[in-house]
Design an enzyme around this catalytic site. Sequence first.
Site, short mmCIF file in Angstrom:
data_model
loop_
_atom_site.label_atom_id
_atom_site.label_comp_id
_atom_site.label_asym_id
_atom_site.label_seq_id
_atom_site.Cartn_x
_atom_site.Cartn_y
_atom_site.Cartn_z
N ARG A 179 0.83 -1.19 0.00
CA ARG A 179 0.00 0.00 0.00
C ARG A 179 0.88 1.26 0.00
NH1 ARG A 179 1.35 2.00 4.21
NH2 ARG A 179 0.27 3.87 3.55
N GLY A 180 0.18 2.40 -0.19
CA GLY A 180 0.93 3.65 -0.36
C GLY A 180 1.21 3.79 -1.86
N ALA A 181 0.92 4.99 -2.39
CA ALA A 181 0.96 5.17 -3.84
C ALA A 181 2.33 4.86 -4.46
CB ALA A 181 0.54 6.59 -4.17
N ARG A 199 -6.32 -1.35 -7.62
CA ARG A 199 -6.79 -0.20 -6.82
C ARG A 199 -7.02 0.96 -7.77
NH1 ARG A 199 -4.30 1.25 -1.05
NH2 ARG A 199 -6.38 2.12 -0.72
N CYS A 247 -1.91 9.55 7.89
CA CYS A 247 -1.76 8.25 7.23
C CYS A 247 -0.29 7.81 7.27
CB CYS A 247 -2.30 8.30 5.80
SG CYS A 247 -2.46 6.68 5.03
N LYS A 255 2.96 11.16 -9.40
CA LYS A 255 1.64 11.23 -8.72
C LYS A 255 0.72 12.23 -9.44
CE LYS A 255 3.28 8.85 -5.03
NZ LYS A 255 3.71 9.40 -3.78
N ASP A 271 -1.89 10.57 -3.51
CA ASP A 271 -2.11 9.42 -4.41
C ASP A 271 -2.21 9.90 -5.84
OD1 ASP A 271 -2.95 8.26 -1.72
OD2 ASP A 271 -2.90 6.54 -3.08
N ASN A 326 -5.72 12.37 -1.54
CA ASN A 326 -4.92 11.63 -0.56
C ASN A 326 -5.88 10.99 0.45
OD1 ASN A 326 -2.27 10.85 0.50
ND2 ASN A 326 -2.70 12.23 2.20
N LYS A 327 -5.31 10.30 1.40
CA LYS A 327 -6.08 9.55 2.41
C LYS A 327 -7.27 10.35 2.94
CE LYS A 327 -5.59 6.19 3.43
NZ LYS A 327 -6.38 5.15 2.73
C1 RUB Z 1 -1.90 5.81 1.57
C2 RUB Z 1 -1.93 7.29 1.41
C3 RUB Z 1 -0.60 7.98 1.30
C4 RUB Z 1 -0.27 8.16 -0.19
C5 RUB Z 1 1.17 8.62 -0.40
O1 RUB Z 1 -3.18 5.24 1.44
O2 RUB Z 1 -2.96 7.92 1.31
O3 RUB Z 1 -0.66 9.26 1.88
O4 RUB Z 1 -0.46 6.94 -0.87
O5 RUB Z 1 2.05 7.63 0.08
P1 RUB Z 1 -3.34 3.64 1.49
P2 RUB Z 1 3.56 7.55 -0.43
O6 RUB Z 1 -2.77 3.18 2.78
O7 RUB Z 1 -4.82 3.42 1.38
O8 RUB Z 1 -2.61 3.09 0.30
O9 RUB Z 1 4.17 8.89 -0.14
O10 RUB Z 1 4.17 6.44 0.39
O11 RUB Z 1 3.54 7.24 -1.89
#
Ligand code: RUB
Length: 311
Positions: free
Chosen positions: A16-18, A59, A125, A230, A194, A204-205
């Site tokens: 998870r995380g974009a 997703r 988040c 992004k 995201d 974002n979250k």
């Molecule tokens: C994660 C989320 C993060 C972004 C950016 O949501 O909202 O703020 O994805 O993350 P989820 P990063 O847990 O539902 O995937 O900076 O790590 O790309």
Amino acid sequence: MNVEETAGSIRRMEIRGAGQIARAAAEALKQIAVEHRESDLEGLRRKLTEGREALLSSRPTAVSLWNAVQWVLRGTDEIREVGELRETIIRRADEFVTRSRTAVERIGVIGARRIRDGDRLLTHCNSSAALSVIRKAHREGKKVEVIATESRPWRQGLITVRQLADEGIPVTLIVDSAVRWVMRGIDAVLVGADTITSNGVVINKIGTSLIALAADEARVPFMVCAETYKFSPRTMFGELVEIEERDRTEVVRPGEIPDEVDVLNPVFDATSPEYIDSIITEIGLMSPYSSYEIIVRELGHEFLFEDSLTE
Ligand code: RUB
């Protein structure tokens, strides 16, 4: 992991995380090329197309996933030789992953310059890009303190506080509804993204837009930390960002409330550019109103135009 396993892990939020989703997608496409030992060009193309579909449907919201897949596959329809197709996919996937990791580090370097000794920061988040800024400031010797939201329902804030505590960064966990209460003592808000649309809206979250409102009210700078992948070329061509909604069981346990009561579980929300002081990317700190230029310059306007209109 093969492509099906990767798509499944993304769907179940084990990955998870974009940024991580994007890197995992590139690695999964690479894996298809690595494992394809036959001399059959069409067979490899078919697997890549199926892989692409599986990954993109895992997703819906983070455009980083789409941009990663495009990065690896773009223009490969022209290739007429199986060996060349394999090599191109492997090289592009490696390139994407390296660029992505470097981008997160550079965001840390650029963003840390905006952090002062003694700052009290708030994050939401679990964003690797936002944490990169905090880590870098800490490693430079600045005394920073972090307030991290729990981020219901998945509680990614727990990952954030563990990661920061592991590095010896003072961190306090709060429930999401405490944001406005603590905001007056905050020096800057740092969140990830995201997707960023061509008109500067940050997706974002869920809860990010409320935090932005509270920051605006308290005159606290609200900064978004995001790699250029992004940004969404698709929004430039009129497409709306789909906000993922997940299952009710993530919010309430079965039997906890009557079955006939609906539960709405949107995963992301949209923050308008007027609430965003700056977006910190690997190519510099900028205003959300520069989104269009970033998309055109960094993501290749002409090529994306074709793809975005035909998808
Ligand atoms: C994660 C989320 C993060 C972004 C950016 O949501 O909202 O703020 O994805 O993350 P989820 P990063 O847990 O539902 O995937 O900076 O790590 O790309």
